[in-house]
Every structure is written in structure tokens, then in C-alpha cells.
Design a protein around this motif. Structure first.
Motif, PDB file in Angstrom:
ATOM      1  N   ILE A 196      -8.480   0.251  -5.807  1.00  0.00           N
ATOM      2  CA  ILE A 196      -7.901   0.865  -4.596  1.00  0.00           C
ATOM      3  C   ILE A 196      -7.938   2.375  -4.785  1.00  0.00           C
ATOM      4  CG2 ILE A 196      -5.488   0.693  -5.361  1.00  0.00           C
ATOM      5  CD1 ILE A 196      -5.567  -0.164  -1.972  1.00  0.00           C
ATOM      6  N   ASP A 255      -5.209   3.102  10.495  1.00  0.00           N
ATOM      7  CA  ASP A 255      -5.157   1.818  11.206  1.00  0.00           C
ATOM      8  C   ASP A 255      -3.747   1.504  11.680  1.00  0.00           C
ATOM      9  OD1 ASP A 255      -7.863   1.537  10.771  1.00  0.00           O
ATOM     10  OD2 ASP A 255      -7.661  -0.021   9.228  1.00  0.00           O
ATOM     11  N   CYS A 256      -2.764   1.724  10.812  1.00  0.00           N
ATOM     12  CA  CYS A 256      -1.370   1.431  11.180  1.00  0.00           C
ATOM     13  C   CYS A 256      -0.920   2.306  12.347  1.00  0.00           C
ATOM     14  CB  CYS A 256      -0.439   1.630   9.990  1.00  0.00           C
ATOM     15  SG  CYS A 256      -0.535   0.290   8.808  1.00  0.00           S
ATOM     16  N   ASP A 286      -9.013   4.311   0.657  1.00  0.00           N
ATOM     17  CA  ASP A 286      -8.549   3.017   1.180  1.00  0.00           C
ATOM     18  C   ASP A 286      -7.167   3.168   1.806  1.00  0.00           C
ATOM     19  OD1 ASP A 286     -10.872   1.744   0.108  1.00  0.00           O
ATOM     20  OD2 ASP A 286      -9.872   1.562  -1.841  1.00  0.00           O
ATOM     21  N   CYS A 287      -6.323   3.952   1.162  1.00  0.00           N
ATOM     22  CA  CYS A 287      -4.965   4.178   1.674  1.00  0.00           C
ATOM     23  C   CYS A 287      -4.990   4.991   2.967  1.00  0.00           C
ATOM     24  CB  CYS A 287      -4.113   4.873   0.616  1.00  0.00           C
ATOM     25  SG  CYS A 287      -3.830   3.880  -0.870  1.00  0.00           S
ATOM     26  N   VAL A 315       1.763  -4.244   4.557  1.00  0.00           N
ATOM     27  CA  VAL A 315       0.355  -4.205   4.174  1.00  0.00           C
ATOM     28  C   VAL A 315       0.238  -4.168   2.649  1.00  0.00           C
ATOM     29  CG1 VAL A 315      -1.787  -2.915   4.413  1.00  0.00           C
ATOM     30  CG2 VAL A 315      -0.153  -2.986   6.299  1.00  0.00           C
ATOM     31  N   GLN A 317      -5.343  -6.536   0.793  1.00  0.00           N
ATOM     32  CA  GLN A 317      -5.944  -6.431   2.116  1.00  0.00           C
ATOM     33  C   GLN A 317      -6.896  -5.238   2.247  1.00  0.00           C
ATOM     34  OE1 GLN A 317      -1.959  -6.425   3.826  1.00  0.00           O
ATOM     35  NE2 GLN A 317      -2.578  -8.113   5.176  1.00  0.00           N
ATOM     36  N   HIS A 318      -6.764  -4.250   1.346  1.00  0.00           N
ATOM     37  CA  HIS A 318      -7.550  -3.024   1.507  1.00  0.00           C
ATOM     38  C   HIS A 318      -8.320  -2.582   0.271  1.00  0.00           C
ATOM     39  CE1 HIS A 318      -6.300  -2.305   5.550  1.00  0.00           C
ATOM     40  NE2 HIS A 318      -5.113  -2.744   5.185  1.00  0.00           N
ATOM     41  N   VAL A 344       0.831  -1.200   0.000  1.00  0.00           N
ATOM     42  CA  VAL A 344       0.000   0.000   0.000  1.00  0.00           C
ATOM     43  C   VAL A 344       0.868   1.254   0.000  1.00  0.00           C
ATOM     44  CG1 VAL A 344      -1.654   1.344   1.362  1.00  0.00           C
ATOM     45  CG2 VAL A 344      -2.039  -1.081   1.002  1.00  0.00           C
ATOM     46  N   LYS A 400      -7.358   5.042   5.150  1.00  0.00           N
ATOM     47  CA  LYS A 400      -7.822   4.145   6.218  1.00  0.00           C
ATOM     48  C   LYS A 400      -6.665   3.301   6.732  1.00  0.00           C
ATOM     49  CE  LYS A 400     -11.299   0.686   7.345  1.00  0.00           C
ATOM     50  NZ  LYS A 400     -10.465   0.118   8.343  1.00  0.00           N
ATOM     51  N   GLU A 401      -5.820   2.819   5.829  1.00  0.00           N
ATOM     52  CA  GLU A 401      -4.678   2.004   6.238  1.00  0.00           C
ATOM     53  C   GLU A 401      -3.685   2.818   7.065  1.00  0.00           C
ATOM     54  OE1 GLU A 401      -2.225  -0.771   7.294  1.00  0.00           O
ATOM     55  OE2 GLU A 401      -4.233  -1.040   6.519  1.00  0.00           O
TER      56      GLU A 401
END
Length: 153
Positions: A68, A79-80, A72-73, A90, A94-95, A40, A75-76
Motif C-alpha cells: 500500500i 473516491d470517498c 493508493d491512499c 475502507v 480493498q486498495h 486506510v 485515490k481512496e
């Protein structure tokens, strides 16, 4: 002193003209695509460098497997940071969004405009025989409208 209408005389459209305005005539064929196994963090770098907001995800046979986007990025990234784990591990798979709406390249570009309004999507991939051949975005539809503005819709 009533209200006056300045609507011009209505002109009959050329028969069959609007049916000839196809998505495939205005879609982007030279696409930036991503792979499911791609990190990602690499996607983010490409999105920024190419000044795009997302793109299709294809497998080794050029079959569409997802989309993607910047969202989406984002959100990652969130989350990270929240879970305090590195983004390097990642992957896109997965996303990415796996259920992707597509449209037919033979669709009238004005009908595609309605699909954008109904769906709130920013882009639609176009497939031929199961393979990704292009993508039409809201901007592509706007470009088509500007090219055709002097003609009857």
C-alpha cells in the motif's frame, strides 16, 4: 587546442568484489508493515507519522499479500469525497496492490539499481521461504553506492 580527456587510469576491479555487494546487506529489516483488515485512515496516519511513502501488507503468518502506498491512499480519499462515503470503513485489502514484484536478497545491489530503473518501483520486498524479511528502496541503493564510492564497482 583539441578536447582533452581527464579520465584516469582504469583499475582492474578486485576479482569477485562486485558479487559480494548483496541486497541483503543494505535492505531495511525493521519494517513498518500493514494488515489487510487495517483501515486506510490508520495507514495514512502511520505514513505521515513515520514519514514513509508506503509499505508491505502481510497476513498473520508474515506472508506478503500486497503493498500500500501514498498514491493508493490518495485515490481512496478522492473516491470517498466523490461518492460521499466515510473512509473509516475502507480497508487496506480493498486498495492495496496485490501483484507485488520482489527481488532476491542475494541479488547484487547494483543489479537491484537496474531493476528500479526498469520497473519505476520505489521499493522491493525481500522474501525468504515465503516470509517477508526486508525491503530495499531506491534510497537504500543510493546509500550503498555512497558507501562504496571509493571502491571499484
Amino acid at each position: 587546442m583539441g578536447i582533452k580527456s581527464f579520465i584516469g587510469r582504469r583499475v582492474k576491479p578486485n576479482k569477485g568484489f562486485s558479487e559480494k555487494i548483496k541486497v541483503s546487506d543494505y535492505m531495511t529489516r525493521n519494517l513498518v508493515t500493514f494488515r489487510p483488515e487495517q483501515p486506510v485512515i490508520e495507514v495514512i496516519e502511520i505514513l505521515l507519522r513515520k514519514n514513509i511513502s508506503g509499505g508491505p501488507v502481510v497476513n498473520s503468518r508474515n506472508e506478503l499479500v500486497g503493498i500500500i502506498s501514498e498514491g493508493d491512499c490518495l485515490k481512496e480519499i478522492s473516491d470517498c469525497r466523490y461518492h460521499n462515503h466515510p473512509m473509516e470503513d475502507v480497508t487496506v485489502e480493498q486498495h492495496m496492490i496485490k501483484e507485488v514484484d520482489t527481488i532476491d536478497g542475494d541479488m547484487n545491489v547494483l543489479d537491484a539499481a537496474n531493476k528500479f530503473l526498469e520497473s519505476k518501483h520505489r521499493r522491493f520486498p525481500i522474501l525468504e521461504n515465503g516470509k517477508l524479511v526486508g525491503q530495499i528502496s531506491q534510497r537504500d541503493v543510493l546509500n550503498a553506492a555512497m558507501r562504496l564510492k571509493g571502491q571499484s564497482w
